[in-house]
Design a protein around this motif. Structure first.
Motif, mmCIF file in Angstrom:
data_model
loop_
_atom_site.group_PDB
_atom_site.id
_atom_site.type_symbol
_atom_site.label_atom_id
_atom_site.label_comp_id
_atom_site.label_asym_id
_atom_site.label_seq_id
_atom_site.Cartn_x
_atom_site.Cartn_y
_atom_site.Cartn_z
ATOM 1 N N ALA A 18 0.831 -1.209 0.000
ATOM 2 C CA ALA A 18 0.000 0.000 0.000
ATOM 3 C C ALA A 18 0.865 1.259 0.000
ATOM 4 O O ALA A 18 0.559 2.241 -0.687
ATOM 5 C CB ALA A 18 -0.924 0.002 1.212
ATOM 6 N N SER A 19 1.956 1.228 0.746
ATOM 7 C CA SER A 19 2.833 2.402 0.803
ATOM 8 C C SER A 19 3.518 2.653 -0.541
ATOM 9 O O SER A 19 3.632 3.798 -0.981
ATOM 10 C CB SER A 19 3.885 2.218 1.899
ATOM 11 N N ALA A 22 0.818 3.963 -2.946
ATOM 12 C CA ALA A 22 0.465 5.348 -2.626
ATOM 13 C C ALA A 22 1.552 6.305 -3.102
ATOM 14 O O ALA A 22 1.259 7.364 -3.677
ATOM 15 C CB ALA A 22 0.245 5.500 -1.119
ATOM 16 N N LEU A 109 -8.307 5.467 -5.735
ATOM 17 C CA LEU A 109 -7.435 4.431 -5.183
ATOM 18 C C LEU A 109 -6.579 4.990 -4.052
ATOM 19 O O LEU A 109 -6.394 4.337 -3.015
ATOM 20 C CB LEU A 109 -6.552 3.847 -6.283
ATOM 21 N N LEU A 110 -6.069 6.213 -4.223
ATOM 22 C CA LEU A 110 -5.271 6.831 -3.166
ATOM 23 C C LEU A 110 -6.118 7.051 -1.918
ATOM 24 O O LEU A 110 -5.649 6.821 -0.789
ATOM 25 C CB LEU A 110 -4.706 8.165 -3.663
ATOM 26 N N THR A 112 -8.722 5.284 -1.064
ATOM 27 C CA THR A 112 -8.977 3.958 -0.489
ATOM 28 C C THR A 112 -7.793 3.492 0.343
ATOM 29 O O THR A 112 -7.966 2.927 1.435
ATOM 30 C CB THR A 112 -9.253 2.937 -1.613
ATOM 31 N N ILE A 113 -6.580 3.717 -0.160
ATOM 32 C CA ILE A 113 -5.382 3.350 0.599
ATOM 33 C C ILE A 113 -5.343 4.101 1.928
ATOM 34 O O ILE A 113 -5.017 3.530 2.978
ATOM 35 C CB ILE A 113 -4.114 3.647 -0.231
ATOM 36 N N SER A 117 -5.494 1.571 5.254
ATOM 37 C CA SER A 117 -4.201 1.363 5.927
ATOM 38 C C SER A 117 -4.342 1.342 7.452
ATOM 39 O O SER A 117 -3.784 0.442 8.110
ATOM 40 C CB SER A 117 -3.199 2.430 5.491
ATOM 41 N N VAL A 164 1.298 5.147 6.750
ATOM 42 C CA VAL A 164 0.890 5.099 5.345
ATOM 43 C C VAL A 164 -0.325 5.992 5.108
ATOM 44 O O VAL A 164 -0.415 6.702 4.107
ATOM 45 C CB VAL A 164 0.575 3.647 4.921
ATOM 46 N N ALA A 168 -1.025 9.706 2.579
ATOM 47 C CA ALA A 168 -1.981 9.383 1.521
ATOM 48 C C ALA A 168 -3.222 10.260 1.627
ATOM 49 O O ALA A 168 -3.717 10.779 0.621
ATOM 50 C CB ALA A 168 -2.359 7.905 1.589
#
Length: 210
Positions: A18-19, A22, A109-110, A112-113, A117, A164, A168
């Motif tokens: 994820a990191s 992102a 998507l960003l 969502t991360i 996280s 994370v 983000a």
């Protein structure tokens, strides 16, 4: 650092992924959403100059459309200029929908991360505490090292999830605001073009992009 990652257990794998994802989105959007790329400040003046010289036809018009998001809006207006003011505005508005959609690419998507996280970190906390309780249940607290492993997993995954999520979330909000600013700027330029095409604005090329 490697030891810290290992102590977090298997949940560090999705957090690391994820990191990386992102960071890739943040860098890609930073390059793509540059103001001079999206809405070149001198573009409207150049378009008007070419239009007055009769040079904005065929290939030049296609290049304008493909050159930048603002160019796509201006090209849509120019193509439909002969159909009247309202049709010109409608064509620009229709062209703006896919343009804005492209500007917002990857931002969902960003976001969502940024949301999942901390949840992954919380899951790691729960798993770590469960491991610690299993150690206590199996052999009491006679082995502090084994007990510390579960606690370490809980703390590391929680900290990693938050680490994370914070950048983000910040960049997600920043890019949304930046896109709104760019959209307003492009709308203003498009309105100027419509006014100039249909005689509602006195044209001074020196002030076209003001």
């Amino acid at each position: 650092m490697l030891e810290m990652v290992k102590s977090g257990g298997w949940l560090m794998v999705p957090l690391l992924l994820a990191s990386v994802l992102a960071l890739a989105i943040i860098l890609e959007r930073a390059w793509t959403l540059r103001s001079r790329r999206v809405a070149p400040p001198d573009l409207l003046a150049d378009v008007w100059t070419q239009l007055q010289a009769g040079e904005l036809k065929g290939e030049a018009l296609r290049n304008l459309q493909a050159g930048s998001p603002l160019g796509a809006l201006l090209a849509a207006g120019l193509v439909n200029a002969r159909h009247g003011r309202e049709m010109t505005k409608e064509a620009i508005e229709n062209a703006a929908t896919p343009v804005v959609h492209e500007l917002e690419r990857y931002l969902s998507l960003l976001g969502t991360i940024a949301l999942i996280s901390p949840l992954l970190g919380l899951l790691g906390t729960v798993v770590g505490i469960i491991d610690a309780f299993l150690v206590v249940t199996a052999g009491g607290i006679g082995d502090p090292t084994a007990l510390a492993g579960g606690i370490s997993k809980a703390l590391v995954t929680t900290a990693s999830g938050i680490a994370v999520a914070i950048p983000a979330m910040i960049m997600h909000r920043y890019y949304l605001r930046h896109i709104q600013t760019l959209t307003v700027s492009m709308e203003q330029q498009a309105v100027k073009l419509v006014d100039m095409l249909h005689g509602d604005r006195e044209v001074d090329v020196r002030e076209v992009d003001a």
